[in-house]
Design an enzyme around this catalytic site. Sequence first.
Site: not given
Ligand code: BES
Ligand code: ZN
Ligand code: MN
Length: 501
Positions: A276, A287, A346, A348, A350
């Site tokens: 990230k 998270d 990222d 993760e 799911r």
């Molecule tokens: N924990 C994040 C999602 C998230 C984003 C929660 C902002 C709270 C605030 C999750 O693990 C994630 O990183 N999701 C990615 C998925 C993508 C790689 C398909 C995302 O949303 O960018």
């Molecule tokens: Zn996450």
């Molecule tokens: Mn993530």
Amino acid sequence: MDIQAAAGRLESYAADAIIVNLFEGVTDPNGATDTVDKALNGALRALIKDGDFTGQAGQVAVLYPQGVIPARRVILVGLGAPEKLTIDGVRRAAAHAILKARDLKAAHVASVIHGAGSIAIEDAARAITEGSLMALYDYRGQKSGQKPEAFPKRLDLVVLDEKDERAAAGIQAGMAVAAGVEIARDLANLPPNICTPAYMAQVAAELAQTVGLKVEVLERRQMEVLKMGALLGVAQGSDTPPRFIILEHNAGRDDLETVVLVGKGVTFDTGGYSIKTAEGMVTMKGDMSGGAAVIGALGAIAGLKLPLHVVGLIPAADNMISGHAYRPQDVITASNGVTIEVISTDAEGRLLLADALVYASRYQPSAVVDIATLTGACVVALGEGIAAGVFSTDDRLRDTLLASADFTAERVWPLPLFPEYEKALESQTADLKNTGGRMGGVGTSAVFLKHFVDYPAWAHVDMAGVMSTMGDVPYVPKGATGYGVRLLTDFASRWAARGKA
Ligand code: BES
Ligand code: ZN
Ligand code: MN
């Protein structure tokens, strides 16, 4: 703060503050507001007449009776238009009033039961209890120095008849729920070097002791035996070991229906090698908010003694980078044998949920609800602090969650499980990819999870947009919201009552 029902009359109550209310547009109040006003020789009516107080929702005024009545202060709170008053309006009014009492360092407060004219006494007392306790939540974290004294110390909800037990019942229920919310907020507010998977397991075990839940905590070795390759794939990059937490209410009761609640417990999400940005990482201690919500809800459900067998599953792990971390293009195998090509490390959440959803199947549940801070795409779709997204394979389950969202004011909004989303998850090297690309990112995440579900009624709640707040709702202070505890608890109580009405 202690809350209790007390019989008496507010105008003769000796307290540091008494709380009364006013509906918007009312110039000639009745009930406790009227009797207090008369005892004050019309001081409240004067405020109304001069236009200084309109009764608008959230409005607060303080009056000083100067010995005319025993109370040192009168806090007047607006309820808004009478025909528009909801249970959440009561929660909010109670929150505004109690925060004013705290500012004034009032130790002993007594309040009228807001909305008792149109809302059942038990529901109103419960809403006041929830609103007050949730509003007073104050996360101090690791701040050094003496903790400031907490005010108020005691809140009496005043009923006319001492034999009336409805208020006391509502207070009890509200306290159980507020305690669950507090646990969830604490977990999500704690820094990731303290709130590790093992710490979450310890909090779950302590809670189980206090409220009477069965608890079991699986460690890495047991996850290996269960072939939880998806969860273990995420966890392998961190030196902080994972935990799989199992909480159970009414364990062993085979006369009750079973509901399984699953919560994502990523104690910190760096994104892994699909790292990230610094900005994107800075909120990622939160998270594990879904997991925290499930722990808090199990506490509340036990406190309410709901007639339902409820299992809480919290797969907990860090998502980190190291020489032993998983990487893009790895293929991992979940506990149901489904192989997954990692596209983004990222995505993760799911993966953790996949193994937990498979585990849920062993309970032969009549409903499974998972809750997770799963996608930024859900935040893009619905906004920050607005609503969680909900997906469901079963209309009745979704409608029950919508009813709970309405009752608790923890909003959810339905999103579709279109089969066309599957296309984006097709992999050359495995059964599934773990991401479907940027477009439709919230839908593809939900359709991914569906591959690990083999029971008829499943719902997925994506709470990424509502895990934290800047403090716009009076009973949700800045920081972790504790979202989901009230939603899931109310859901469980509706599911327990279903068919019995
Ligand atoms: N924990 C994040 C999602 C998230 C984003 C929660 C902002 C709270 C605030 C999750 O693990 C994630 O990183 N999701 C990615 C998925 C993508 C790689 C398909 C995302 O949303 O960018
Ligand atoms: Zn996450
Ligand atoms: Mn993530």
